[in-house]
Design an enzyme around this catalytic site. Structure first.
Site, PDB file in Angstrom:
ATOM      1  N   ASP A   1      -2.207  -4.799  -0.255  1.00 27.33           N
ATOM      2  CA  ASP A   1      -1.901  -6.108   0.327  1.00 27.33           C
ATOM      3  C   ASP A   1      -2.804  -6.450   1.505  1.00 27.33           C
ATOM      4  OD1 ASP A   1      -0.768  -4.150   1.962  1.00 27.33           O
ATOM      5  OD2 ASP A   1       1.258  -4.960   1.846  1.00 27.33           O
TER       6      ASP A   1
ATOM      7  N   GLN B   1       0.807  -1.212   0.000  1.00 27.58           N
ATOM      8  CA  GLN B   1       0.000   0.000   0.000  1.00 27.58           C
ATOM      9  C   GLN B   1       0.850   1.276   0.000  1.00 27.58           C
ATOM     10  OE1 GLN B   1      -3.171  -1.365   3.216  1.00 27.58           O
ATOM     11  NE2 GLN B   1      -3.842   0.471   2.157  1.00 27.58           N
ATOM     12  N   HIS B   2       0.212   2.364  -0.364  1.00 29.17           N
ATOM     13  CA  HIS B   2       0.672   3.745  -0.139  1.00 29.17           C
ATOM     14  C   HIS B   2       1.800   4.234  -1.048  1.00 29.17           C
ATOM     15  CE1 HIS B   2      -1.694   3.131   3.413  1.00 29.17           C
ATOM     16  NE2 HIS B   2      -0.756   2.515   4.088  1.00 29.17           N
TER      17      HIS B   2
END
Length: 498
Positions: A243, A82-83
């Protein structure tokens, strides 16, 4: 029919092949990669080309393992860390290395965003989440401020799993689950939080891809890749997700009451919710999931990172470490560890450090230190679980994943600290399995199946009864220890000693 699940993580990419009929994993392949070297402290970056190379190599390996069954591949799903910030130019070329979720170089940008909007509470009111260095929004602001020429070149902003989806299909899009981890999405409405987007960059709106439902296909596999891999026509690519969102599907965390806890280098705790779970304190991330519902989540930075350091310190193998921990009673005879060796995200202590409290002549032993480490990191997740309960998310069963879940002693400590039964899964694939299941469900849905994603997932995810642990007598001991840890943390923080 066979479905591929690609799990693009921070250290490696893994691809699995899932048989939709037998519901078994037929093949796996994994390829590791590293980080960009020579960066300033706190900066963590990777070259997205490494993800593509690893995905291509692992897909080819899995397809080779399938042999003649390669013709049965009907869909692909992608899970991604992520991110991360992936910036692309007009030609779809990567502008600069991707800044990752574990990049903490954007503290100043978080503070700048908070000041502009009047603090954390105002941001939570706007989008549902606090502004943390791991999220994507401060990374974009950092890029605009520190590398204006690169921001000027940027035409599309993607997350890691979006980038792999674009490589597979040639289509730019972002689904709700992963988008909620940017801190640019209003998680209540699943629309961009326009005031935040505008402040981060006045031209950001035109650089964000279209938002789509997590239950829709992302696209169809590009013909060049299909031909290169020797696949049949009409291979679909599902929306995929972050994820944690894919891990929720892969652990059967698709209905109220189930919580997933990951005991990895860091730790995550997340649950299914039918309504947005917005934490006024900003400690629980108010994410959307990848089934058009919500995924309240807590992340801690120090789990097996800490327990592996104590195990290595005493030169024990895992069996010896478990035996040492089991030889010490719950509470470690008064020895308590605050395990913030790399700072902490929940509670938010980016500059925090570790503390051993209560040392005496009785507990100054290797087994006591090992148990205090294991209890300390589990109490950290217990802190997050208490926040879940405060917000109305009530766990009935916790499904453990990650390397730490292989320890029977640790599983029992988890059951005692969490106060609910814990169990592992037959498959440890987690996010990759979730991505394959999502692709399989989408294919069935497009063929006329009326099964919900939750009902469909239940047919693929199996718990392992041999790993189940029930709360025991020590359960009564741990609320007191959690309260003590909270008091100690608060007291030390208040005088800048933590």
């Amino acid at each position: 029919m066979i479905f591929l699940g690609i799990d693009c993580g921070t250290q490696s990419t893994k691809t699995i092949a899932l048989d939709g009929d037998s519901r078994r994993i037929l093949a796996t392949a994994q390829q590791a990669y590293g980080f960009v070297s020579g960066l300033p402290p706190g900066a963590m970056e990777q070259n997205p080309s490494d993800w593509i190379a690893a995905a291509d190599a692992t897909i080819r390996s899995v397809l080779e393992q399938l042999g003649t069954r390669i013709t049965e591949v009907r869909g692909i799903g992608v899970s991604g860390q992520q991110h991360g910030l992936v910036a692309l130019d007009d030609a779809g070329e990567v502008v600069r290395p991707a800044k990752l979720w574990c990049d903490t170089s954007t503290v100043e940008e978080c503070e700048e965003i908070e000041r502009h909007f009047g603090g954390t509470q105002a941001l939570i009111a706007l989008a549902g989440n606090a502004m943390l260095p791991g999220y994507t929004a401060p990374k974009i602001l950092w890029l605009r401020k520190n590398e204006p020429e690169n921001w000027e070149r940027t035409r599309t902003v993607l997350l890691p799993h979006d980038y792999l989806n674009w490589w597979l299909t040639g289509t730019f899009a972002m689904e709700y689950g992963d988008a909620s981890g940017t801190a640019l999405l209003d998680v209540r409405t699943r629309d961009w939080a326009d005031p935040v987007v505008e402040f981060v960059a006045s031209d950001l709106t035109e650089k964000l891809p279209p938002l789509r439902s997590s239950l829709e296909r992302h696209g169809e596999l590009q013909s060049a890749l299909r031909t290169s891999w020797g696949l049949e026509p009409d291979v679909i690519v599902s929306a995929g997700g972050g994820d944690n969102m894919m891990g929720a599907i892969g652990t059967g965390n698709t209905a109220p009451g189930v919580v997933t806890a990951s005991l990895g280098t860091s730790g995550t705790l997340y649950a299914f919710a039918t309504q947005p779970v917005v934490d006024s304190q900003g400690e629980v991330a108010a994410f959307c999931d990848s089934s058009n519902h919500w995924l309240p989540l807590v992340c801690t930075m120090n789990v097996t990172l800490v327990t592996e350091m104590t195990r290595t310190l005493f030169a024990w193998d895992h069996a010896a470490n478990d035996a040492a921990v089991a030889s010490v009673p719950a509470g470690s005879d008064g020895l308590l560890m605050l395990p913030y060796l790399t700072g902490e995200r929940t509670p938010n202590l980016p500059d925090g450090c570790g503390v051993l409290h209560g040392l005496n002549t009785q507990n100054f032993t290797a087994p006591h230190l090992a148990r205090a480490a294991m209890e300390g990191v589990t109490l950290g997740l217990g802190y997050g679980l208490q926040r879940f309960r405060d917000l109305g998310v009530l766990p009935q069963e916790i499904r453990l994943t990650g390397g730490g879940s292989n320890s029977p002693v640790w599983r029992q400590i988890c059951a005692d600290v969490f106060g609910v039964p814990v169990v592992c899964l037959e498959s440890g694939e987690g996010a990759g399995l979730g991505a394959a299941i999502q692709a399989a469900w989408l294919h069935g849905s497009e063929q006329g199946s009326n099964l919900s994603l939750a009902d469909f997932t239940n047919g693929f995810v199996r718990t392992d009864p041999a790993t189940r642990a029930q709360p025991g007598p020590a359960t009564a001991r741990y609320p007191e220890l959690l309260g003590k840890a909270n008091q100690l943390r608060t007291a030390l923080s208040s005088v800048n000693l933590l």
